[in-house]
Design a protein around this motif. Structure first.
Motif, short mmCIF file in Angstrom:
data_model
loop_
_atom_site.label_atom_id
_atom_site.label_comp_id
_atom_site.label_asym_id
_atom_site.label_seq_id
_atom_site.Cartn_x
_atom_site.Cartn_y
_atom_site.Cartn_z
N GLU A 163 -7.65 7.67 -3.09
CA GLU A 163 -8.47 6.54 -2.68
C GLU A 163 -8.85 5.69 -3.90
O GLU A 163 -9.26 6.20 -4.94
CB GLU A 163 -9.74 7.02 -1.99
N THR A 164 -8.71 4.38 -3.75
CA THR A 164 -9.14 3.43 -4.77
C THR A 164 -10.56 3.00 -4.45
O THR A 164 -10.89 2.71 -3.31
CB THR A 164 -8.22 2.20 -4.79
N ILE B 72 -0.87 -0.83 -10.73
CA ILE B 72 -2.10 -1.39 -11.30
C ILE B 72 -1.71 -2.70 -11.95
O ILE B 72 -0.90 -2.73 -12.88
CB ILE B 72 -2.71 -0.43 -12.34
N SER B 73 -2.27 -3.79 -11.45
CA SER B 73 -1.77 -5.08 -11.91
C SER B 73 -2.85 -6.14 -11.84
O SER B 73 -3.92 -5.95 -11.27
CB SER B 73 -0.57 -5.51 -11.05
N ALA B 74 -2.51 -7.29 -12.42
CA ALA B 74 -3.29 -8.50 -12.18
C ALA B 74 -3.00 -8.98 -10.76
O ALA B 74 -2.09 -8.50 -10.10
CB ALA B 74 -2.92 -9.56 -13.21
N PRO C 222 -9.05 -7.46 -2.86
CA PRO C 222 -10.14 -8.07 -2.10
C PRO C 222 -9.82 -9.42 -1.49
O PRO C 222 -10.42 -9.80 -0.48
CB PRO C 222 -11.26 -8.17 -3.14
N GLU C 223 -8.89 -10.17 -2.07
CA GLU C 223 -8.55 -11.46 -1.46
C GLU C 223 -7.84 -11.31 -0.13
O GLU C 223 -7.80 -12.26 0.66
CB GLU C 223 -7.68 -12.27 -2.43
N ILE D 106 -8.15 -7.67 -10.65
CA ILE D 106 -7.46 -6.39 -10.75
C ILE D 106 -6.99 -5.96 -9.37
O ILE D 106 -7.75 -5.98 -8.40
CB ILE D 106 -8.38 -5.30 -11.33
N ARG D 107 -5.73 -5.57 -9.28
CA ARG D 107 -5.16 -5.13 -7.99
C ARG D 107 -4.63 -3.71 -8.11
O ARG D 107 -3.92 -3.38 -9.06
CB ARG D 107 -4.01 -6.08 -7.60
N PHE D 108 -4.99 -2.86 -7.15
CA PHE D 108 -4.40 -1.53 -7.00
C PHE D 108 -3.67 -1.51 -5.66
O PHE D 108 -4.26 -1.83 -4.63
CB PHE D 108 -5.48 -0.44 -6.98
N ASP D 109 -2.40 -1.13 -5.68
CA ASP D 109 -1.69 -0.97 -4.42
C ASP D 109 -0.67 0.15 -4.58
O ASP D 109 -0.37 0.60 -5.69
CB ASP D 109 -1.02 -2.28 -3.98
#
Length: 582
Positions: free
Chosen positions: A549-550, A427-429, A271-272, A315-318
């Motif tokens: 899709e996330t 899946i990460s910080a 989101p950032e 939380i980051r999904f990429d």
């Protein structure tokens, strides 16, 4: 490989404000004129995020306001030399890493020049005064306040094209890594602090993300839309990027531009940096999804997560695509104390690799081999960095077979990378860019320059205890059955106890009930064509998701249910869910 139904432009349809948004400069001028008085003294303030095209605003908007006094706040900005002196400590000499800034925006302006602008506003007789530019609200709060916002991803595209340098600096030709660094460590921090209170009171938000295709939405509708979004499932707008190691899986499965050589990255939930598309009737407005985090942190993140991280989405999904591509750079992430002391970031990039797909023979490089002597491996890495030899990865690093639906846990301090032939859901910080490359397989970047290697940082944070036995025992497929019911089962897949993120996988052919338990949930449909997310109490409209899709479930949602839907009915489906441990 057949294309999926992956939605590249998800949007939130805002209810009750269909007439509160406008498309095109003519309609925008008409909307603003309803709030401006031709006779009384009125101050129109158009504050801007850095990177907004001021010339477009001057030529397409301001020319419609006749006989007004125009004041560009940038005339009061400190000169380039003074800005450099102010920011030297935060910029550092490194191409990639700086120190997070605690500056406030008024420090970037000459106090006397700012006072002069304020006096010109006060002394102007009846009629319209327009103050515009990044920081315009420092001159006057605005009888009518417009905030012109811009997503960070679009800023990066303008930087790459050579159109945009950093704010207050003519450095369009400077190394893109250095320009991004200055924006990341300084500009975005300063302007996020400045814009947050403005978004809470602005009369309008102006979206100029697409050149010559502006949209405007009322502040009331914007804030109502953000409040609605924080009460329902939603997706941010993914962006895709080529890279020197990029593959072909996403191009084929997500129906991306075939003219691009590859796609290495997809930021599917950051989101950032991602955008949020909001629809108001016939008008679609693009804003930074960070605005949702800044204005609705409690409803979105939940009490405990907000208290721990502040208005940051942790939380980051990429996606990392090396199918038909090359190995990622061999790397390590800083330990918590190191990232705090060196860069001013309060948490580090713990992460994991969930394998969405893999070719036969694919591997993940993870941890050092048992018996490796640190001095010997570091010496080999330094020789490789100088171009004297290739790093002997087979001697020093574990190569572990990677298969579809494997999950590799990567707490900070663990050397790692994905090999070629894998499609990784990472899946990460979310500390963004804090990756210390140790070896990049002798490659140049897409810009033709050597990719930066940070051995001096890396050697300070490698945990040499994470050897073959430890890695296999603690980091590879730590999958535990948790619960099961009619048509579903739940498994714990990670993360490691040093990491603050918990992940669970649900396999299902029937509806599964979830609960946010007061914290934000992030999920990805890792198996099956289609599923539907719904509220048992009807609190939000049903939300359909497709393979890969996330999607985000705000903390405020509470109980929700995920069911097979459409083409997913009759299939074995699976989701991976992440949240912040309590």
């Amino acid at each position: 490989m057949k294309p999926t139904h992956y939605d590249k432009y998800p949007e939130v349809s805002v209810q009750g404000f269909d007439t509160h948004a406008w498309q095109g400069w003519e309609a925008i001028v008409a909307a603003l004129n309803t709030r401006l008085s031709a006779n009384q003294k009125t101050v129109l303030v158009i504050d801007c995020y850095p990177g907004v095209r001021l010339k477009e605003i001057e030529q397409k908007l301001l020319t419609h306001f006749k006989e007004a006094l125009y004041l560009n706040v940038e005339t009061a900005r400190q000169n380039e030399e003074a800005l450099h002196a102010l920011l030297t400590r935060n910029l550092t000499d490194d191409r990639v890493f700086g120190v997070l800034s605690c500056h406030q925006l008024p420090e970037f302006f000459d106090a006397a020049a700012l006072t002069s602008l304020q006096q010109q506003v006060a002394q102007h007789p009846a009629g319209l005064t327009v103050v515009y530019g990044p920081g315009a609200a420092l001159v006057h709060p605005g009888d009518v306040l417009v905030y012109a916002d811009l997503p960070r991803w679009e800023i990066q595209q303008r930087m790459r094209s050579g159109e945009l340098g950093n704010w207050g600096v003519e450095n369009q030709s400077e190394d893109i890594l250095r320009r991004y660094k200055r924006a990341f460590f300084i500009e975005w921090r300063v302007f996020d602090r400045h814009k947050t209170p403005l978004l809470k009171r602005c009369d309008f938000l102006l979206d100029t993300t697409v050149a010559d295709a502006p949209t405007l939405v009322s502040g009331e509708a914007l804030r109502a839309g953000l409040q609605q979004t924080a009460q329902q499932p939603f997706r941010v707008v993914p962006f895709f990027d080529p890279g020197v190691w990029g593959g072909q899986w996403m191009k084929q499965r997500f129906d991306l531009d075939p003219a691009k050589p590859n796609y290495a990255w997809c930021f599917d939930c950051v989101p950032e940096e991602n955008s949020l598309l909001m629809r108001f009737g016939d008008v679609r407005v693009e804003i930074p999804s960070l605005d949702l985090v800044l204005l609705q942190p409690h409803a979105l993140l939940g009490e405990k997560v907000h208290a721990r991280f502040g208005a940051e989405f942790p939380i980051r999904f990429d996606f990392l695509d090396t199918i038909g591509g090359q190995n990622l750079s061999f790397q390590v992430h800083p330990l918590t104390e190191y990232i705090q002391q060196q860069f001013g970031m309060h948490y580090t990039q713990d992460e994991s690799y969930y394998i969405l797909d893999a070719e036969p023979g694919a591997v993940v490089y993870l941890g050092t081999k048992t018996g490796v002597k640190p001095a010997e491996m570091l010496s080999d890495l330094r020789l490789a960095a100088r171009g004297e030899k290739a790093f002997d990865d087979a001697r020093f690093v574990n190569q572990i077979a990677a298969r579809k639906h494997d999950h590799f846990l990567i707490p900070a301090g663990t050397v790692h990378c994905s090999g070629s032939g894998t499609m990784v859901l990472e899946i990460s910080a979310t500390p963004y860019i804090f990756t210390f490359k140790l070896w990049d397989w002798g490659r140049l970047g897409l810009d033709g320059q050597p990719r930066p290697v940070h051995l001096d940082h890396g050697e300070q944070v490698i945990d040499w205890q994470r050897d073959t036995r430890w890695v296999n025992q603690h980091l590879v497929n730590r999958i535990e059955p948790i619960d099961e019911g009619d048509g579903w089962r739940e498994e714990r897949t990670g993360l490691h106890e040093r990491e603050f993120i918990e992940t669970r996988r649900h396999w299902f052919t029937a509806p599964v009930t979830h609960h946010t338990d007061g914290g934000v949930n992030v999920l990805n449909l890792v198996e099956g064509d289609e599923a539907r997310v719904e509220s048992p109490s009807g609190a939000f409209e049903p939300f359909v998701v497709h393979y890969a899709e996330t999607f985000i479930i705000p903390a405020s949602v509470g109980e929700y249910r995920i069911s097979p839907w459409g083409k997913g009915i009759g299939q074995q489906l699976a989701t991976v869910k992440a949240w912040v441990r309590g």
